[in-house]
Design a protein around this motif. Structure first.
Motif, PDB file in Angstrom:
ATOM      1  N   ALA A  76       0.817  -1.217   0.000  1.00  0.00           N
ATOM      2  CA  ALA A  76       0.000   0.000   0.000  1.00  0.00           C
ATOM      3  C   ALA A  76       0.850   1.266   0.000  1.00  0.00           C
ATOM      4  N   ASP A  77       2.129   1.135   0.359  1.00  0.00           N
ATOM      5  CA  ASP A  77       3.002   2.311   0.423  1.00  0.00           C
ATOM      6  C   ASP A  77       3.765   2.560  -0.872  1.00  0.00           C
ATOM      7  N   VAL A  78       3.594   1.690  -1.858  1.00  0.00           N
ATOM      8  CA  VAL A  78       4.307   1.858  -3.127  1.00  0.00           C
ATOM      9  C   VAL A  78       3.718   3.048  -3.887  1.00  0.00           C
ATOM     10  N   GLN A  79       4.600   3.866  -4.442  1.00  0.00           N
ATOM     11  CA  GLN A  79       4.201   5.025  -5.242  1.00  0.00           C
ATOM     12  C   GLN A  79       4.624   4.812  -6.704  1.00  0.00           C
ATOM     13  N   PRO A  80       4.007   5.547  -7.635  1.00  0.00           N
ATOM     14  CA  PRO A  80       4.392   5.394  -9.049  1.00  0.00           C
ATOM     15  C   PRO A  80       5.889   5.553  -9.290  1.00  0.00           C
ATOM     16  N   ALA A  81       6.536   6.427  -8.505  1.00  0.00           N
ATOM     17  CA  ALA A  81       7.975   6.640  -8.688  1.00  0.00           C
ATOM     18  C   ALA A  81       8.762   5.362  -8.404  1.00  0.00           C
ATOM     19  N   HIS A  82       8.291   4.547  -7.449  1.00  0.00           N
ATOM     20  CA  HIS A  82       8.976   3.280  -7.162  1.00  0.00           C
ATOM     21  C   HIS A  82       8.917   2.350  -8.370  1.00  0.00           C
ATOM     22  N   VAL A  83       7.747   2.264  -8.989  1.00  0.00           N
ATOM     23  CA  VAL A  83       7.585   1.372 -10.138  1.00  0.00           C
ATOM     24  C   VAL A  83       8.446   1.852 -11.302  1.00  0.00           C
TER      25      VAL A  83
END
Length: 307
Positions: A50-57
């Motif tokens: 739930a803490d993943v952001q688009p920047a991580h991907v």
């Protein structure tokens, strides 16, 4: 629900295996890709999906292409596959209520280069099938296997997965178990039926004596089901004996089957059904092969082609 990355990955893989019925090879690839994704997120301080952001991907995609201290860069096709796995994971988690957003929704894998399948010319296939086999039960088996592969367009895994009851010599058909558990009924040509009949009557009973009563059509020397690796070796050996210099892969006869059908005027949707492709788009690559062939013939034969 704030599931850890590893927990959600495990749930997603179970979903793919049980509800989607994807093949073992695809499942293993997804598991490897998502394990690497989990390691990347952990290294970035992210423990919950739930803490993943688009920047991580986006950053993970860059790491796939450029490599890092622990992994070399991936080929474009492998990088795209890994991002497809990541997108599927996040889409599943959002749809299942595990997360309230999908950070991978707008991150698209690069379109892989369209590689044309390698097919043998008809004369090479006929020479391969006509090469006199050595004596013995395994030679009859090998001839039947090669004839079946070219006659039906079966994947090698589908051919070695055949059971005796899947072959109907009266109707001249076989039932193939394709990807995702999809079955299809495929006609078999007369030369392949004759080779199969010779093997089943004269050779298979001899090979079966060493085994434990398996229902497999194609048996190894110990009476068990022939493996994919052994079937590929049969194809490579036959190509070498036939003097074929082109590179031979497990899909060579399947690609040849499809290309020769298209060149012979078969409708692409019929070929799609015969190959067991879920989408006609996959099959349409064979039409590109024939267009390229036409272009080559035109360039060499037409008096004004190069002017």
């Amino acid at each position: 629900m704030r599931g850890s990355v590893d927990q959600v990955v495990a749930t997603y893989l179970d979903h793919l295996a049980v509800e989607r019925g994807i093949s073992r090879n695809t499942l293993d690839s997804y598991a490897r890709d998502l394990r690497r994704y989990g390691e990347f997120l952990s290294g970035s301080g992210v423990e919950h999906l739930a803490d993943v952001q688009p920047a991580h991907v986006t950053e993970f995609g860059a790491v796939l292409r450029e490599g890092d201290g622990d992994h070399p860069p991936l080929a474009a096709s492998s990088s795209a596959r890994a991002l497809v796995a990541v997108r599927g994971l996040h889409k599943f988690a959002c749809a299942d209520g595990i997360t309230d957003h999908d950070p991978a929704r707008d991150v698209h894998p690069p379109a892989p280069a369209r590689r044309l399948p390698k097919a043998l010319p008809v004369d090479d296939v006929l020479r391969l099938l006509a090469t006199p086999p050595e004596d013995g039960e395994r030679s009859l088996r090998d001839r039947a296997l090669l004839e079946l592969l070219y006659s039906t367009g079966a994947r090698i895994s589908e051919a070695v997965g055949l059971d005796v009851d899947d072959v109907d010599t009266t109707e001249r058909t076989v039932v193939l178990d394709g990807k995702g558990g999809r079955q299809r009924l495929v006609p078999v040509g007369r030369p392949a039926l004759e080779a199969l009949d010779a093997y089943l009557v004269r050779a298979r009973p001899v090979l079966a004596r060493s085994g434990r009563g398996t229902a497999a059509v194609f048996l190894n020397a110990r009476g068990g089901r022939l493996s994919r690796q052994s079937a590929w070796h049969v194809l490579k050996t036959a190509a070498e004996r036939a003097g074929i210099s082109a590179t031979v892969s497990p899909h060579t006869l399947r690609h040849s089957f499809a290309t020769h059908l298209i060149e012979g005027g078969a409708d692409v949707r019929v070929v799609q059904e015969l190959l067991g492709h879920a989408s006609v788009t996959t099959t349409q690559v064979y039409t590109l092969v024939t267009v390229n062939t036409l272009r080559e013939v035109y360039a060499t034969a037409h008096p004004r082609a190069l002017r």
